[in-house]
Motif scaffolding. Structure first.
Motif, PDB file in Angstrom:
ATOM      1  N   PHE A   1      26.099  68.640 -51.917  1.00 33.36           N
ATOM      2  CA  PHE A   1      27.490  69.011 -52.153  1.00 33.36           C
ATOM      3  C   PHE A   1      27.776  70.379 -51.528  1.00 33.36           C
ATOM      4  N   ASP A   2      26.880  71.343 -51.753  1.00 30.18           N
ATOM      5  CA  ASP A   2      27.012  72.691 -51.211  1.00 30.18           C
ATOM      6  C   ASP A   2      26.993  72.664 -49.676  1.00 30.18           C
TER       7      ASP A   2
ATOM      8  N   GLY B   1      30.276  71.311 -48.310  1.00 29.09           N
ATOM      9  CA  GLY B   1      31.328  72.316 -48.474  1.00 29.09           C
ATOM     10  C   GLY B   1      31.191  73.455 -47.485  1.00 29.09           C
ATOM     11  N   ARG B   2      29.967  73.908 -47.225  1.00 29.66           N
ATOM     12  CA  ARG B   2      29.737  75.018 -46.296  1.00 29.66           C
ATOM     13  C   ARG B   2      29.999  74.621 -44.848  1.00 29.66           C
TER      14      ARG B   2
ATOM     15  N   ALA C   1      34.851  69.695 -46.372  1.00 27.10           N
ATOM     16  CA  ALA C   1      35.648  69.503 -47.577  1.00 27.10           C
ATOM     17  C   ALA C   1      36.471  70.768 -47.780  1.00 27.10           C
TER      18      ALA C   1
ATOM     19  N   VAL D   1      37.952  74.076 -49.257  1.00 27.98           N
ATOM     20  CA  VAL D   1      37.354  75.133 -50.054  1.00 27.98           C
ATOM     21  C   VAL D   1      38.317  75.486 -51.180  1.00 27.98           C
TER      22      VAL D   1
ATOM     23  N   MET E   1      34.289  81.049 -49.492  1.00 24.37           N
ATOM     24  CA  MET E   1      33.155  80.146 -49.306  1.00 24.37           C
ATOM     25  C   MET E   1      32.195  80.896 -48.401  1.00 24.37           C
TER      26      MET E   1
END
Length: 171
Positions: free
Chosen positions: A130-131, A134-135, A139, A141, A147
């Motif tokens: 998930f991380d 996102g990074r 997805a 932020v 982020m």
């Protein structure tokens, strides 16, 4: 799937909030957010802090005034432009953030102890993925929260002109 995650995230958010209430009861959420941004961008100027926290410059200035008065923030003239003010955390603010993180981890450890080893492994594996997603910017932020890359650099930081080196502190 997102509804189930949203429901389960409620417990995680409750842990975060309980730790925040216990360790930072004298700070507002906006003040804590500002301290966390200054921690990541030591020496940040007021304008950039206002941008990263999605505040008006005047509101960010008043917030910083309160943090200085509380002994959490220091202001000093900028390195390159003496008219610009650099913001830095005080040792008291660093201790407060360390206490917050320690409390959060203690609360998480108590919950994790009740999970099966397989459940803990699956949770960590899923949260890491998930991380990573996102990074990578795949997805959206959380608006108003920086982020950060593992290096401490904010992904897609519109407040830092390209070519300007990131200013980051690691926890």
């Amino acid at each position: 799937m997102s509804a189930a995650l949203d429901e389960a995230a409620g417990t995680l958010l409750a842990v975060w909030e309980a730790a925040r209430e216990r360790t930072t009861s004298r700070l507002s959420s906006a003040q804590l957010r500002a301290i966390m941004v200054v921690e990541q961008y030591d020496g940040i100027n007021l304008r950039r802090l206002a941008t990263l926290t999605d505040m008006l410059l005047s509101s960010a200035s008043r917030l910083c005034d309160r943090l200085v008065a509380a002994g959490m923030l220091e202001r000093e003239p900028g390195r390159y432009d003496r008219r610009e003010i650099s913001l830095h955390l005080t040792p008291a603010a660093l201790r407060l953030l360390a206490e917050l993180r320690a409390d959060r981890r203690h609360r998480l450890e108590r919950i994790l102890a009740g999970m099966s080893p397989e459940g803990r492994a699956a949770l960590v594996r899923g949260m890491r993925e998930f991380d990573e997603v996102g990074r990578r910017g795949e997805a959206p932020v959380a608006e108003g929260w920086p982020m950060l890359q593992p290096s401490g650099e904010r992904i897609g930081d519109p407040a830092r002109p390209s070519g300007e080196p990131p200013v980051a502190r690691t926890a």
